[in-house]
Every structure is written in C-alpha cells, then in structure tokens.
Design an enzyme around this catalytic site. Sequence first.
Site, mmCIF file in Angstrom:
data_model
loop_
_atom_site.group_PDB
_atom_site.id
_atom_site.type_symbol
_atom_site.label_atom_id
_atom_site.label_comp_id
_atom_site.label_asym_id
_atom_site.label_seq_id
_atom_site.Cartn_x
_atom_site.Cartn_y
_atom_site.Cartn_z
ATOM 1 N N HIS A 307 47.234 22.236 -21.317
ATOM 2 C CA HIS A 307 46.245 21.022 -21.005
ATOM 3 C C HIS A 307 46.265 20.417 -22.378
ATOM 4 O O HIS A 307 46.554 20.989 -23.636
ATOM 5 C CB HIS A 307 44.861 21.588 -21.092
ATOM 6 C CG HIS A 307 43.847 20.715 -20.778
ATOM 7 N ND1 HIS A 307 43.240 19.981 -21.471
ATOM 8 C CD2 HIS A 307 43.335 20.506 -19.425
ATOM 9 C CE1 HIS A 307 42.260 19.160 -20.854
ATOM 10 N NE2 HIS A 307 42.694 19.394 -19.459
ATOM 11 N N ASP A 364 42.936 23.977 -12.718
ATOM 12 C CA ASP A 364 43.658 23.797 -11.375
ATOM 13 C C ASP A 364 44.289 25.079 -10.963
ATOM 14 O O ASP A 364 44.524 25.101 -9.917
ATOM 15 C CB ASP A 364 44.688 22.615 -11.356
ATOM 16 C CG ASP A 364 43.859 21.159 -11.568
ATOM 17 O OD1 ASP A 364 42.762 21.194 -11.014
ATOM 18 O OD2 ASP A 364 44.747 20.366 -11.948
HETATM 19 N N1 CMC Z 1 55.051 24.569 -18.047
HETATM 20 C C1 CMC Z 1 56.272 24.484 -18.890
HETATM 21 N N2 CMC Z 1 56.173 24.068 -19.964
HETATM 22 C C2 CMC Z 1 55.119 23.176 -20.294
HETATM 23 C C3 CMC Z 1 53.964 23.118 -19.512
HETATM 24 C C4 CMC Z 1 54.073 23.835 -18.240
HETATM 25 N N3 CMC Z 1 53.126 23.671 -17.444
HETATM 26 N N4 CMC Z 1 53.121 22.200 -20.022
HETATM 27 C C5 CMC Z 1 53.547 21.941 -21.359
HETATM 28 N N5 CMC Z 1 54.916 22.467 -21.417
HETATM 29 C C6 CMC Z 1 55.594 22.453 -22.401
HETATM 30 C C7 CMC Z 1 56.297 21.140 -22.678
HETATM 31 O O1 CMC Z 1 57.585 21.285 -22.106
HETATM 32 C C8 CMC Z 1 56.381 20.815 -24.103
HETATM 33 O O2 CMC Z 1 57.357 21.664 -24.619
HETATM 34 P P1 CMC Z 1 58.277 21.481 -25.919
HETATM 35 O O3 CMC Z 1 57.288 21.216 -27.107
HETATM 36 O O4 CMC Z 1 59.376 22.315 -26.204
HETATM 37 O O5 CMC Z 1 58.854 19.926 -25.454
HETATM 38 C C9 CMC Z 1 55.003 21.406 -24.823
HETATM 39 O O6 CMC Z 1 54.597 22.455 -23.810
HETATM 40 C C10 CMC Z 1 53.899 20.349 -24.849
HETATM 41 O O7 CMC Z 1 53.829 19.872 -23.724
HETATM 42 P P2 CMC Z 1 53.590 18.209 -23.203
HETATM 43 O O8 CMC Z 1 53.767 17.675 -22.073
HETATM 44 O O9 CMC Z 1 54.035 17.486 -24.785
HETATM 45 O O10 CMC Z 1 51.711 18.359 -23.294
HETATM 46 P P3 CMC Z 1 50.787 17.518 -22.995
HETATM 47 O O11 CMC Z 1 49.752 17.477 -23.807
HETATM 48 O O12 CMC Z 1 51.454 15.879 -23.010
HETATM 49 O O13 CMC Z 1 50.656 17.630 -21.543
HETATM 50 C C11 CMC Z 1 49.996 18.376 -19.309
HETATM 51 C C12 CMC Z 1 49.457 18.216 -20.863
HETATM 52 C C13 CMC Z 1 48.633 19.250 -18.857
HETATM 53 C C14 CMC Z 1 50.169 17.180 -18.827
HETATM 54 C C15 CMC Z 1 51.175 19.506 -19.395
HETATM 55 O O14 CMC Z 1 50.590 20.781 -19.776
HETATM 56 C C16 CMC Z 1 51.495 19.903 -17.701
HETATM 57 O O15 CMC Z 1 52.386 19.164 -17.402
HETATM 58 N N6 CMC Z 1 50.808 20.968 -17.117
HETATM 59 C C17 CMC Z 1 51.323 21.217 -15.701
HETATM 60 C C18 CMC Z 1 50.340 20.075 -15.056
HETATM 61 C C19 CMC Z 1 48.932 20.565 -14.942
HETATM 62 O O16 CMC Z 1 48.666 21.678 -14.413
HETATM 63 N N7 CMC Z 1 48.116 19.271 -14.917
HETATM 64 C C20 CMC Z 1 46.652 19.841 -14.943
HETATM 65 C C21 CMC Z 1 45.922 19.643 -16.486
HETATM 66 S S1 CMC Z 1 44.201 20.072 -16.109
HETATM 67 C C22 CMC Z 1 43.428 19.034 -14.717
HETATM 68 C C23 CMC Z 1 43.147 17.762 -15.315
HETATM 69 O O17 CMC Z 1 42.159 17.655 -15.956
HETATM 70 O O18 CMC Z 1 44.077 16.966 -15.254
#
Ligand code: CMC
Length: 429
Positions: A307, A364
């Site tokens: 998140h 989710d």
């Molecule tokens: N599985 C594997 N790796 C992950 C995941 C995941 N679900 N989420 C983040 N990472 C890794 C990412 O690859 C990155 O690694 P590195 O630092 O080595 O490059 C690190 O963790 C940080 O990730 P980010 O994408 O920069 O983080 P963010 O804050 O931009 O993204 C997120 C947050 C929710 C989009 C992301 O965690 C994600 O894609 N999760 C899966 C989708 C999901 O479940 N979304 C629902 C969110 S809750 C409901 C809502 O309110 O939307």
Amino acid sequence: MSKTVEIIIEGKSYQLPVIEGTEGEKAIDISNLRDMTGYVTLDVGYKNTGATTSAITFLDGEAGILHYRGYPIEQLAEKSSFLETAYLLIFGELPNKSQLEKWESDIRRRTLVNEDMRKIFDGFPVNAHPMGVLAALASSLATFYPAVIDPNRDVDANYLRITRLIAKLPTIAAWAHKNSQGHPLNYPKNKYNYCENFLYMMFALPVEDYEPDPVVVDALNKLLILHADHEQNCSTSTVRLAGSSHVSLYSSVSAGISSLWGPLHGGANQEVLEMLEAIQKDGGNVEKFVEKAKDKNDGFRLMGFGHRVYKNFDPRAKIIKVACDNVLNRLGVNDPLLEIAKKLEEIALKDDYFVERKLYPNVDFYSGIIYKAIGIPTDMFTAMFALGRLPGWIAQWYEMRKEKQPIGRPRQIYTGATQRDYVALDKRG
Ligand code: CMC
C-alpha cells in the site's frame, strides 16, 4: 508564533510556513514558492505532496489507523450502517434519529432509474465489464439531470444530487450484472433497506422467491463501510481534480469510477481472486508465486499486497480477515481459496523481500473471498468497491467545492526537445 522552515536556494534564504493538522501531521506550505523563488517542486506520484487540507478522513499509515470524521473504522464497521456512515462522511457529524430516518427515506425513494437510461444497457456488449458500464451510466446521469449547481448557492439542489447518486448507483450496478447474465432487470423494491435492495436487484429471479439473507446483508454493510473513504487516494484525487473545474458531481464521480477500475487501485480485488484461483489451478504451490513476485524480471506482483500509505498493516484488512472467517462459517462455506490466501499471507509476511519493503495484505486481499461467498461474481468486485467508495468521493467533492478551492492544475518540468525548426517531409531522413 507560527512555525516556519528555512530553505536556501542559490544562496538566498526563504521562510516557508508550516501547516500542522489536528493529529500532528506537518506540512511545508509551498503555495507561494514559485512566486517567491521561481522554483516548483517535483514529486511524481505525489508520494510527499499534500494536495489539500481535509477534515474528512485521518489515516496514519505507520500506526495502521483509519478514522472517518474522528471515529475509528473498527467502531463504525461494528456498530454503524453504511448509510449512517455515508451521512457522517458527507455532512461531518453522525445523524440524530430523525436526520437518519429522513436521509434513508430520501435515498430509498430515489432508487428508480429513468427508463431512457435503462435503454442504454441494450447498447453494451453482453460481456461488458460492470466498471465500464458503471462509469458510463454515472456520467450519463449528467445528461438526465443536466443542471450544474454551485453547492454553496443551492444547498437543497446539492442534497438532491447527492441522494440521487447514492440511491441510483446500486440499481445501475445490479443492472450491469443482470444485463451481463442476459437476465431480466429487477426494479428496486423500497420495502428493503439499502443493502437488502442491492442484493435483491442482483440475485432475484422472476421464477423464484428471493429474500436477502441477514448474514449476507450484514457482511455487505461492513464491507461497504470499510471502503467508504480513504482520503486522497487515486480515484478520490481524480474526483477532486475533475470537480475542481466545476463539472457536475455525476461527471466527477464517473471519472473516479474509471480511475478506481485500474488493477493497482480498486481493480486489485478482482485480480486477487483471479490470482488465488491461478495458484489453486497450478497445484497450490504458494512458494512458487511468492518467488515470482520477488523476481524483478517476471512482472508478477502479489495482488492485494502493499500500500502506498500503510507500512505496518492495513486496519481494514485486519477487520475483513476476521469478517471473512465469520461469514464463511455462518454460511457454511468451505472455500479452499481462503486456505491459499492464509498460506500466502503467512509465507509473504516472513519473507525478507516483503518485510524490507513493508508489504502487507491490504483491504483487497480478503474482500474478494467474502464477495465470492455471498455470491458476487468476480467481475463485479470492483463495482462493489465503487458503491462503497461513493460517499467518500461525494464528501471530498463537497468539501473541495464548499471551500471554493481553485482548479487543480499541476506544473511540470519539461524535459523534451528545445526549440527547433520544422523540417519539410522530403528533407527528413
Ligand atoms: N508484490 C511484489 N512486490 C511489490 C508489491 C507486490 N504486491 N507491491 C510493491 N512491491 C515492491 C515494488 O516492486 C518495489 O520494489 P523495489 O523497491 O525493489 O523496486 C517496492 O515494493 C515498492 O513498490 P512501489 O510500487 O514503488 O510502491 P507504491 O507505493 O508505488 O505502490 C501499490 C503501492 C499498492 C500500487 C503496490 O504495492 C501494488 O502494486 N500492490 C498490488 C496491487 C494492490 O493490491 N493494489 C490495491 C491497493 S489497496 C486498495 C486501494 O485503496 O487501492
């Protein structure tokens, strides 16, 4: 004396005001930065940027705290109803008895959708995704009720628009589902409350009797409350930004629905269930999928994990996990996907990759299993999220308009080609 911070740019010192929220959050007010210094700030993805002050929802991602108007989400999920929570979010206080009765009755008598709107359903392909239908139909409300009003000048008309939207979106969502099944559409029945009515429109068939199951009604109520607002997330920011041009509430909410659909946001709930099914189909090797998620060349992510704001736990996921167990027990459902989900959580939470990046199950992760248990088809999951998030979108739109906030218009740092002359077609290489 109010606090300031000093920034030094090209040897020159500037004092910028510090804004402090009621829960101690601090921000540097840069609203005059460009005028003062000629500089703007750059924060792609708004990871460190507060787009607004807001009195609606408080969220502490480190401590796993979520409050609506000061009330902890745990208390609301246990004791409130979705419509009462909606009232709280939009109008700022819990309603008294007569306010609540009026609010519920004003919504109840607006559940019917214009027959001309119903005809729009015939134009969609039979397998149209409900989120596409929902966004289109929410937007079409602006054509059926075209007057764009200023909420500061016409409070009654604004109230009408709010109740209309909350009343009609469930009808539209249920009809999107029925349409995709090739079933006759069910008209709302106003003897039912909000959740009962939605379930009736979703599941009743003309050939059978239907009575909403109280266990299912209860679970749905809880899920909708848990989704009702989440401060400046992607779809809410979209609603605020669209609404800042003074376009109608319906159009602003339609933009929010489209934004919610993406798999990184609300669309994740559908993706989670599909991921769990894929793991099951593959033989249930959870470790293999955890390894895939860690492999940067793979592109696979554990959906329902991570998140932007929660870096400890998602308080909504905690409540949903317990609710999931309860609902499955009470309905007598034994879903192997729940076991896969629990195993996945257990392994991921011990794994250094997830621990270091503070990746925890989000709202989710378990919601899809409850939706599945109560009979909601997978492609409707994100539409359920949209129904839940609607009061939050409305509350945020209303706050932004009442405060007369300016049109949202971020700056950029241009990195393209500098000025050059047009080259005639026959002279290009
Ligand atoms: N599985 C594997 N790796 C992950 C995941 C995941 N679900 N989420 C983040 N990472 C890794 C990412 O690859 C990155 O690694 P590195 O630092 O080595 O490059 C690190 O963790 C940080 O990730 P980010 O994408 O920069 O983080 P963010 O804050 O931009 O993204 C997120 C947050 C929710 C989009 C992301 O965690 C994600 O894609 N999760 C899966 C989708 C999901 O479940 N979304 C629902 C969110 S809750 C409901 C809502 O309110 O939307």
